[in-house]
Design a protein around this motif. Sequence first.
Motif, mmCIF file in Angstrom:
data_model
loop_
_atom_site.group_PDB
_atom_site.id
_atom_site.type_symbol
_atom_site.label_atom_id
_atom_site.label_comp_id
_atom_site.label_asym_id
_atom_site.label_seq_id
_atom_site.Cartn_x
_atom_site.Cartn_y
_atom_site.Cartn_z
ATOM 1 N N UNK A 1 0.754 -28.778 -0.871
ATOM 2 C CA UNK A 1 1.797 -28.382 -1.755
ATOM 3 C C UNK A 1 1.287 -26.643 -2.574
ATOM 4 N N UNK A 2 2.648 -25.641 -1.754
ATOM 5 C CA UNK A 2 2.128 -24.676 -2.246
ATOM 6 C C UNK A 2 3.157 -24.156 -3.417
ATOM 7 N N UNK A 3 2.249 -23.263 -3.628
ATOM 8 C CA UNK A 3 3.012 -22.804 -5.580
ATOM 9 C C UNK A 3 3.736 -21.468 -4.878
ATOM 10 N N UNK A 4 4.962 -20.858 -4.970
ATOM 11 C CA UNK A 4 5.802 -19.964 -4.814
ATOM 12 C C UNK A 4 6.969 -20.016 -6.197
ATOM 13 N N UNK A 5 7.162 -19.095 -6.774
ATOM 14 C CA UNK A 5 7.578 -19.139 -7.807
ATOM 15 C C UNK A 5 9.404 -20.065 -7.753
ATOM 16 N N UNK A 6 9.725 -19.897 -6.985
ATOM 17 C CA UNK A 6 10.707 -21.419 -6.501
ATOM 18 C C UNK A 6 9.908 -22.861 -6.435
ATOM 19 N N UNK A 7 9.599 -22.949 -5.768
ATOM 20 C CA UNK A 7 8.448 -24.196 -5.842
ATOM 21 C C UNK A 7 8.008 -24.753 -7.173
ATOM 22 N N UNK A 8 7.493 -23.989 -7.928
ATOM 23 C CA UNK A 8 6.544 -24.074 -8.658
ATOM 24 C C UNK A 8 7.786 -24.674 -9.890
ATOM 25 N N UNK A 9 8.938 -24.567 -9.544
ATOM 26 C CA UNK A 9 10.090 -25.121 -10.925
ATOM 27 C C UNK A 9 10.225 -26.504 -9.873
#
Length: 250
Positions: free
Chosen positions: A126-134
Amino acid sequence: MDDTVDPRLLAHADVWGRKASLRAVYGDYYFRMLGALPPKGKYLEIGAGSGHSRDFTKGRDITRLDILPAPWVDTVADAQSLPFPDESFDGIFLLDVLHHLAEPRKFFEEAARVLRPGGRIAMIEPGITPISWLFYNYLHEEPVDMIADPLADQHYGADKDPFDSNQGIPTLLFRRQEHRIALSEAVPALRTVDRQWLSLFAYPLTGGFKSWSLIPAGLADFLVRLEDRLLPALGLLMAFRLFVVMEKRP
């Protein structure tokens, strides 16, 4: 139903068989990981899970390891204590495993031990970016803790379930400078040779191992190719995956 296999693995295997879109996206993942490893030699898959890598690795000399037994698993063991001699493998690959480990440092130490000089580790997490975090925080059952120390014991307890996790661990380790430096100092035998954002639309639209999917397999293939063009501009904002390649120093 095989009652010797964890029912969650059987559920994943059932979804895998029914969702062509998921197989298309994961096929791309395995293509990338195997392409980053030495072209010949002995390979170790860590976290064989529901066994779906078998669809993409024919002709390879692969030992499949998992902490849960299953007919397709060659070795049942903990990735943090590998039961293999030093310098046994030319390559190691793992998909969605690192963020489940209670002590990532021990895994990297063990991986470095069993790799031959010049051998590589390829992983997609998993990569955590502003959109994927949601998505990961609100629509996924696994937690995301972005203030954890990724090299410390994650304190899951002695009775840790294999599915316990922190989806933030890979991003913390490979995208935060202080943790990248700490990993390099903790396991100097390994160096990171590639790290890149991966997956924008196709993976979340498949629904992962949920029962639903919003795209057919043909569209998944198209989106994966489109993502390659868009990732340089959008990866930092909305990528869902992190692809990392490490190499054992000579």
